[in-house]
Design a protein around this motif. Structure first.
Motif, mmCIF file in Angstrom:
data_model
loop_
_atom_site.group_PDB
_atom_site.id
_atom_site.type_symbol
_atom_site.label_atom_id
_atom_site.label_comp_id
_atom_site.label_asym_id
_atom_site.label_seq_id
_atom_site.Cartn_x
_atom_site.Cartn_y
_atom_site.Cartn_z
ATOM 1 N N ILE A 49 0.434 -1.171 -0.463
ATOM 2 C CA ILE A 49 0.471 0.058 0.127
ATOM 3 C C ILE A 49 1.547 1.483 -0.024
ATOM 4 C CG2 ILE A 49 -1.703 1.384 0.938
ATOM 5 C CD1 ILE A 49 -2.714 -1.348 0.189
ATOM 6 N N ALA A 50 1.706 1.264 0.698
ATOM 7 C CA ALA A 50 2.863 2.645 0.588
ATOM 8 C C ALA A 50 3.710 2.734 -0.621
ATOM 9 C CB ALA A 50 3.710 2.053 2.343
ATOM 10 N N ALA A 51 3.975 1.542 -1.034
ATOM 11 C CA ALA A 51 4.436 1.650 -2.456
ATOM 12 C C ALA A 51 3.542 2.510 -3.905
ATOM 13 C CB ALA A 51 4.879 0.122 -2.679
ATOM 14 N N ILE A 52 2.091 2.031 -3.206
ATOM 15 C CA ILE A 52 1.126 2.622 -4.410
ATOM 16 C C ILE A 52 1.379 3.840 -3.758
ATOM 17 C CG2 ILE A 52 -1.202 2.318 -4.343
ATOM 18 C CD1 ILE A 52 -0.961 -0.828 -3.908
ATOM 19 N N ASN A 53 1.053 4.020 -2.588
ATOM 20 C CA ASN A 53 0.902 5.719 -2.101
ATOM 21 C C ASN A 53 1.539 6.466 -2.985
ATOM 22 O OD1 ASN A 53 -1.587 4.585 -1.570
ATOM 23 N ND2 ASN A 53 -1.133 5.007 0.955
ATOM 24 N N ARG A 54 2.963 5.905 -2.776
ATOM 25 C CA ARG A 54 4.312 6.922 -3.104
ATOM 26 C C ARG A 54 4.097 6.991 -4.584
ATOM 27 N NH1 ARG A 54 8.880 8.934 -0.372
ATOM 28 N NH2 ARG A 54 6.678 9.054 1.548
ATOM 29 N N SER A 55 3.956 5.454 -5.039
ATOM 30 C CA SER A 55 4.002 5.884 -6.713
ATOM 31 C C SER A 55 3.178 7.099 -7.059
ATOM 32 C CB SER A 55 3.612 4.651 -7.586
ATOM 33 O OG SER A 55 4.941 3.695 -7.473
ATOM 34 N N GLN A 56 1.603 6.938 -6.732
ATOM 35 C CA GLN A 56 0.775 8.213 -7.194
ATOM 36 C C GLN A 56 0.931 9.732 -6.802
ATOM 37 O OE1 GLN A 56 -2.806 5.889 -5.222
ATOM 38 N NE2 GLN A 56 -3.184 4.824 -6.638
ATOM 39 N N GLU A 57 1.831 9.272 -5.317
ATOM 40 C CA GLU A 57 1.919 10.971 -5.734
ATOM 41 C C GLU A 57 3.067 11.775 -6.348
ATOM 42 O OE1 GLU A 57 4.430 12.845 -1.632
ATOM 43 O OE2 GLU A 57 3.332 11.176 -1.699
ATOM 44 N N ILE A 58 4.264 10.629 -6.662
ATOM 45 C CA ILE A 58 5.104 10.670 -7.687
ATOM 46 C C ILE A 58 4.157 11.448 -9.441
ATOM 47 C CG2 ILE A 58 6.702 10.182 -9.400
ATOM 48 C CD1 ILE A 58 7.222 8.225 -7.088
ATOM 49 N N ILE A 77 6.328 0.156 -10.806
ATOM 50 C CA ILE A 77 6.320 -0.203 -9.243
ATOM 51 C C ILE A 77 4.998 0.202 -9.029
ATOM 52 C CG2 ILE A 77 6.703 0.692 -6.814
ATOM 53 C CD1 ILE A 77 9.295 2.042 -7.691
ATOM 54 N N GLN A 78 4.096 0.261 -9.103
ATOM 55 C CA GLN A 78 2.231 0.278 -9.014
ATOM 56 C C GLN A 78 2.045 -1.075 -9.087
ATOM 57 O OE1 GLN A 78 0.723 3.980 -9.791
ATOM 58 N NE2 GLN A 78 -1.442 2.752 -10.099
ATOM 59 N N LEU A 79 2.729 -0.855 -10.428
ATOM 60 C CA LEU A 79 1.776 -2.538 -11.457
ATOM 61 C C LEU A 79 2.115 -3.599 -9.970
ATOM 62 C CD1 LEU A 79 -0.047 -3.939 -13.442
ATOM 63 C CD2 LEU A 79 1.939 -3.762 -15.064
ATOM 64 N N LYS A 80 2.441 -3.679 -9.885
ATOM 65 C CA LYS A 80 4.048 -5.145 -9.076
ATOM 66 C C LYS A 80 3.162 -5.045 -7.829
ATOM 67 C CE LYS A 80 7.969 -4.912 -11.455
ATOM 68 N NZ LYS A 80 10.028 -4.863 -10.689
ATOM 69 N N ALA A 81 2.585 -3.745 -6.656
ATOM 70 C CA ALA A 81 2.518 -4.115 -6.051
ATOM 71 C C ALA A 81 0.715 -3.894 -6.256
ATOM 72 C CB ALA A 81 2.359 -2.559 -5.469
ATOM 73 N N TYR A 82 0.025 -4.098 -6.657
ATOM 74 C CA TYR A 82 -1.271 -4.287 -6.997
ATOM 75 C C TYR A 82 -1.419 -5.819 -6.960
ATOM 76 C CZ TYR A 82 -3.674 0.403 -7.635
ATOM 77 O OH TYR A 82 -4.087 1.563 -7.062
ATOM 78 N N LYS A 83 -0.356 -5.749 -8.062
ATOM 79 C CA LYS A 83 -0.265 -7.773 -8.620
ATOM 80 C C LYS A 83 -0.498 -8.698 -7.233
ATOM 81 C CE LYS A 83 0.656 -7.954 -13.316
ATOM 82 N NZ LYS A 83 2.260 -8.115 -14.320
#
Length: 242
Positions: free
Chosen positions: A190-199, A215-221
């Motif tokens: 979740i932290a990886a997704i949030n930081r990716s979306q912030e970028i 990175i976001q895709l890997k985290a969602y998977k």
């Protein structure tokens, strides 16, 4: 034995006194001292120029050269790599001269100084990635150059400030990307997704924003979230077509 000790101590004190006298700036009229300081600035002799400017500043704090001495000290400290002293002198000058005619230059120098605090010659020489290092100097530099453009859009330093803002934006985006990758490797999805979306939101036109999608895709998977997977893959496909 005591006598020899005392003689040795006296000798050391005399030598120290001679060293202090050697380094001391001689007493002379402020105009002569200022002229010498200017000559040393022009020749790039920053250390000696600083000694004379500091002497002027302490001996004649309200003299006719007061403001210019402060401006020269800012420049000399910066060129000599004395960044904390540069920032301290800038802060002092700004406090005493909030509406000075060279306020755009002051902001520009503060931005350069903060930017220099993030640089490291050896890192650059050997191509070491600095994206995971403290971004605070970069944030401060970004704020300085942005403020300069907002307050003084026609300044002679505006064009260079715009170029530097672009470089700083990329640097900040890379820092956030390194953070997102760190969260991913730690399985903090979740932290990886949030930081990716912030970028993507804050720095949409940077290379880091595009890379954050992976990175976001890997985290969602990892979370088996199909909607997120599909939406992210669509964004990646769109970016690849550009």
């Amino acid at each position: 034995m005591k006598r020899q000790y005392l003689l040795g101590l006296i000798t050391l004190l005399l030598l120290a006194g001679c060293a202090d006298n050697k380094d001391a700036v001689p007493d002379m009229p402020p105009s002569d001292l200022y002229t010498q300081a200017q000559q040393q600035l022009q020749s790039g002799d920053w250390a000696d120029a600083i000694k004379k400017l500091e002497a002027l500043d302490s001996r004649y704090p309200f003299g006719p050269y007061s403001d210019q001495v402060q401006l020269d000290l800012i420049f000399a400290y910066y060129k000599n790599g004395d960044y904390p002293l540069t920032l301290a002198t800038i802060s002092r000058f700004t406090r005493l001269n909030p509406t000075h005619e060279r306020s755009d230059w002051i902001l520009y120098m503060r931005g350069l100084t903060h930017m220099a605090q993030d640089s490291n010659f050896m890192h650059t020489l050997f191509g070491i990635d600095r994206s995971d290092r403290d971004p605070e100097p970069v944030k401060s530099a970004f704020s300085d150059f942005k403020r300069l453009l907002e307050r003084y859009p026609t300044s002679q330093y505006a064009a260079d400030s715009r170029i530097r803002l672009l470089a700083l934006k990329n640097r900040l985006a890379e820092y956030d990307l390194a953070s997102a990758d760190f969260y991913l490797r730690r399985k903090a999805w979740i932290a990886a997704i949030n930081r990716s979306q912030e970028i993507q939101k804050t720095y949409p036109d940077t290379k880091a924003a595009h890379e954050s999608l992976e990175i976001q895709l890997k985290a969602y998977k990892a979370l088996n979230l199909e909607d997120g997977i599909q939406q992210t893959q669509t964004l990646i496909d769109l970016n690849n077509k550009k």
